[in-house]
Design a protein around this motif. Structure first.
Motif, PDB file in Angstrom:
ATOM      1  N   TRP A   5      52.112  32.153  21.817  1.00  0.00           N
ATOM      2  CA  TRP A   5      52.239  33.539  21.386  1.00  0.00           C
ATOM      3  C   TRP A   5      53.624  34.065  21.710  1.00  0.00           C
ATOM      4  N   TYR A  42      37.878  37.577  22.076  1.00  0.00           N
ATOM      5  CA  TYR A  42      38.752  36.590  21.466  1.00  0.00           C
ATOM      6  C   TYR A  42      38.162  36.148  20.141  1.00  0.00           C
ATOM      7  N   GLU A  48      43.034  27.607  18.169  1.00  0.00           N
ATOM      8  CA  GLU A  48      43.273  28.428  19.356  1.00  0.00           C
ATOM      9  C   GLU A  48      42.337  29.631  19.377  1.00  0.00           C
ATOM     10  N   TRP A  49      42.179  30.187  20.548  1.00  0.00           N
ATOM     11  CA  TRP A  49      41.475  31.463  20.721  1.00  0.00           C
ATOM     12  C   TRP A  49      42.526  32.516  21.008  1.00  0.00           C
ATOM     13  N   ARG A  50      42.501  33.609  20.232  1.00  0.00           N
ATOM     14  CA  ARG A  50      43.464  34.692  20.421  1.00  0.00           C
ATOM     15  C   ARG A  50      42.725  35.991  20.693  1.00  0.00           C
ATOM     16  N   GLN A  51      43.359  36.817  21.521  1.00  0.00           N
ATOM     17  CA  GLN A  51      42.756  38.100  21.848  1.00  0.00           C
ATOM     18  C   GLN A  51      42.583  38.923  20.584  1.00  0.00           C
TER      19      GLN A  51
END
Length: 136
Positions: A5, A42, A48-51
């Motif tokens: 990020w 998330y 991927e895991w993103r907020q």
């Protein structure tokens, strides 16, 4: 893998790397304080895991109206599950748990999950099964 990020490049003259570790430790402490007492959501983005959105203030369990004892039974079951991973692995049982919440829109399913995550001080990961790109 994915792309980070954010990327930070630190350059200094000298040999003392301790300064970098102190800066990173302070930044970590500040970031964790921002999320203290909050539930973070998330969502899957590729691999991927993103907020997703901003951290939310924890919702109390009593704020969700359910039949008597339902919330308490689920919380008790989840706590027991979380504290006993070896029981499953020793028996060759996959260590995972699922709950099927059902009902019409607006009956409190998502609200209960948010309150449960807050009660257990866990985050929520949202996986849209219709989005094939997010299924890893």
């Amino acid at each position: 893998m994915g792309v980070p990020w954010e990327t930070v490049t630190l350059t200094a003259f000298g040999r003392n790397r301790e300064l970098y570790f102190r800066i990173l430790d302070e930044a970590r402490t500040v970031a964790l304080k921002e999320h203290e007492g909050k539930t973070i959501m998330y969502t899957a983005m590729g691999s991927e895991w993103r907020q997703f959105g901003h951290p939310r203030k924890r919702r109390p369990l009593f704020s969700v109206v359910l039949d008597d004892g339902v919330a308490e039974r689920i919380v008790s079951d989840v706590r027991e599950f979380i504290t006993n991973p070896t029981w499953y692995t020793e028996r060759g049982i996959p260590y995972r748990r699922g709950y099927l919440l059902h009902g019409p829109p607006g009956c409190g399913k998502s609200s209960f999950i948010t309150a449960l995550a807050g009660e257990l001080e866990h985050s929520i990961c949202v996986l849209n099964l219709r989005d094939r790109k997010s299924v890893v």
